[in-house]
Enzyme design. Sequence first.
Site, short mmCIF file in Angstrom:
data_model
loop_
_atom_site.label_atom_id
_atom_site.label_comp_id
_atom_site.label_asym_id
_atom_site.label_seq_id
_atom_site.Cartn_x
_atom_site.Cartn_y
_atom_site.Cartn_z
N ASP A 155 33.63 43.88 52.99
CA ASP A 155 33.30 42.95 51.90
C ASP A 155 32.94 43.73 50.64
O ASP A 155 31.82 43.68 50.17
CB ASP A 155 32.14 42.01 52.32
CG ASP A 155 30.86 42.76 52.63
OD1 ASP A 155 30.91 43.97 52.96
OD2 ASP A 155 29.76 42.14 52.52
N ASN A 214 29.28 40.37 50.50
CA ASN A 214 28.65 40.84 49.27
C ASN A 214 29.13 40.05 48.06
O ASN A 214 28.39 39.86 47.09
CB ASN A 214 28.97 42.32 49.03
CG ASN A 214 28.19 43.25 49.94
OD1 ASN A 214 27.04 42.99 50.27
ND2 ASN A 214 28.83 44.34 50.33
N PHE A 228 21.32 42.07 56.10
CA PHE A 228 22.20 41.18 55.35
C PHE A 228 23.46 40.74 56.09
O PHE A 228 23.79 39.54 56.13
CB PHE A 228 22.60 41.82 54.00
CG PHE A 228 23.64 41.02 53.27
CD1 PHE A 228 23.28 39.87 52.56
CD2 PHE A 228 24.98 41.35 53.32
CE1 PHE A 228 24.23 39.10 51.91
CE2 PHE A 228 25.95 40.59 52.68
CZ PHE A 228 25.57 39.46 51.97
N ASN A 229 24.22 41.69 56.68
CA ASN A 229 25.51 41.33 57.29
C ASN A 229 25.34 40.34 58.44
O ASN A 229 26.21 39.49 58.66
CB ASN A 229 26.26 42.57 57.79
CG ASN A 229 26.82 43.40 56.66
OD1 ASN A 229 27.02 42.91 55.56
ND2 ASN A 229 27.05 44.68 56.94
N HIS A 260 24.84 52.66 53.75
CA HIS A 260 24.99 51.94 55.03
C HIS A 260 26.40 52.02 55.64
O HIS A 260 26.58 52.46 56.77
CB HIS A 260 24.67 50.45 54.83
CG HIS A 260 23.36 50.17 54.20
ND1 HIS A 260 22.18 50.26 54.89
CD2 HIS A 260 23.03 49.77 52.95
CE1 HIS A 260 21.18 49.93 54.09
NE2 HIS A 260 21.67 49.63 52.91
N ASP A 261 27.38 51.55 54.87
CA ASP A 261 28.72 51.37 55.45
C ASP A 261 29.42 52.70 55.72
O ASP A 261 30.27 52.79 56.61
CB ASP A 261 29.58 50.49 54.52
CG ASP A 261 29.02 49.09 54.41
OD1 ASP A 261 28.23 48.69 55.29
OD2 ASP A 261 29.39 48.39 53.45
C1 BDR Z 1 24.89 45.85 54.28
O1 BDR Z 1 24.80 44.77 53.34
C2 BDR Z 1 25.65 45.01 52.24
O2 BDR Z 1 24.99 44.79 51.05
C3 BDR Z 1 26.15 46.42 52.35
O3 BDR Z 1 27.47 46.52 51.90
C4 BDR Z 1 26.02 46.75 53.81
O4 BDR Z 1 27.21 46.43 54.51
C5 BDR Z 1 23.53 46.50 54.37
O5 BDR Z 1 22.57 45.60 54.81
CA CA Z 2 29.30 45.91 53.36
#
Ligand code: BDR
Ligand code: CA
Length: 306
Positions: free
Chosen positions: A9, A38, A164-165, A237-238
């Site tokens: 995303d 996102n 978040f994800n 993160h990613d």
């Molecule tokens: C995740 O949430 C998104 O904002 C970032 O791209 C990452 O995948 C981190 O919580």
């Molecule tokens: Ca992401």
Amino acid sequence: MRQVILDCDPGIDDALAIFTLLAEPDVAVLGMCATVGNVPVDIGYRNLRNLAAFTGRSDVPVFRGAELPLVRGYAFDPLVHGEDGLGGAELPESSAPVQTENAVIATCRMLHEAPGNVTWIATGPLTNVALALRLDPSIREKVDRLVVMGGSTLRGNITPVAEFNVWADAEAWRVAVESGVPLTMVGLNVTHQVACSKEDYAEIRRMPGKVAQAADRMLAYYEEVYRRQGWGEAKLHDVVAVLEAIQPGICGTVPCSVAVETASALTYGQTVVDDRAKIEDANCDVAMAVDAGAVRRSMLSAIASF
Ligand code: BDR
Ligand code: CA
């Protein structure tokens, strides 16, 4: 050669993860899919097409996926990644042919067509992943690992307990966790240990290539958001999840039983990780440790290689 499908995303850290993935010569990227997360899926799809073209990889097909989470609604919040999802990096428009096949259908097709097994990576909400697993559960047989960035063994980021994800589509996460697909969870408990340092920014700024210049623009935006919000250094993160997928072992994983909260208003999207689970009850390899230096070095050399 490892075969990979990426679902994402984009998203600034997704974009950095895509640079890292596409720079890897020993990986065949079968396709890249955009999901809502996102940014709304149209923006994510455009970013993904432009990122592929920008890195000279218009040969990688890019597909547009889910517009909405499985059950809940979607509200776009541009706080972390900006209105365009890439912190105003302004990439040129891709002229690659538009793929009319939906990402979910394309994923099932690509998995079946691939000779041998495929590593499936997801760095956004799992909406496309869950839809594909529901549409055609037989795809599980073709997946050697589904490596996802999401969840946490500790605290959350979007709520006190939810990452978040997962929070963006907890029902989809639940489908994935309960599907029996070999799952690796790369959550905040490890990604919070991997931040871009001042030295890393300086190194990227010294790199001559256009990909480095774009990464610099994205990171400047991302770092400023982290600073303003009091979140410390900007987390990659990613990038961690992509590297664990293509360099297995960069994270230390433990087989656990993972459940996802979907009912409670207070804790919606929490990943409940039980590391006491017997090995036969485990449904997920959970990243518990990470070689942060190796992740940062791999990302920097990927960016420098374009
Ligand atoms: C995740 O949430 C998104 O904002 C970032 O791209 C990452 O995948 C981190 O919580
Ligand atoms: Ca992401």
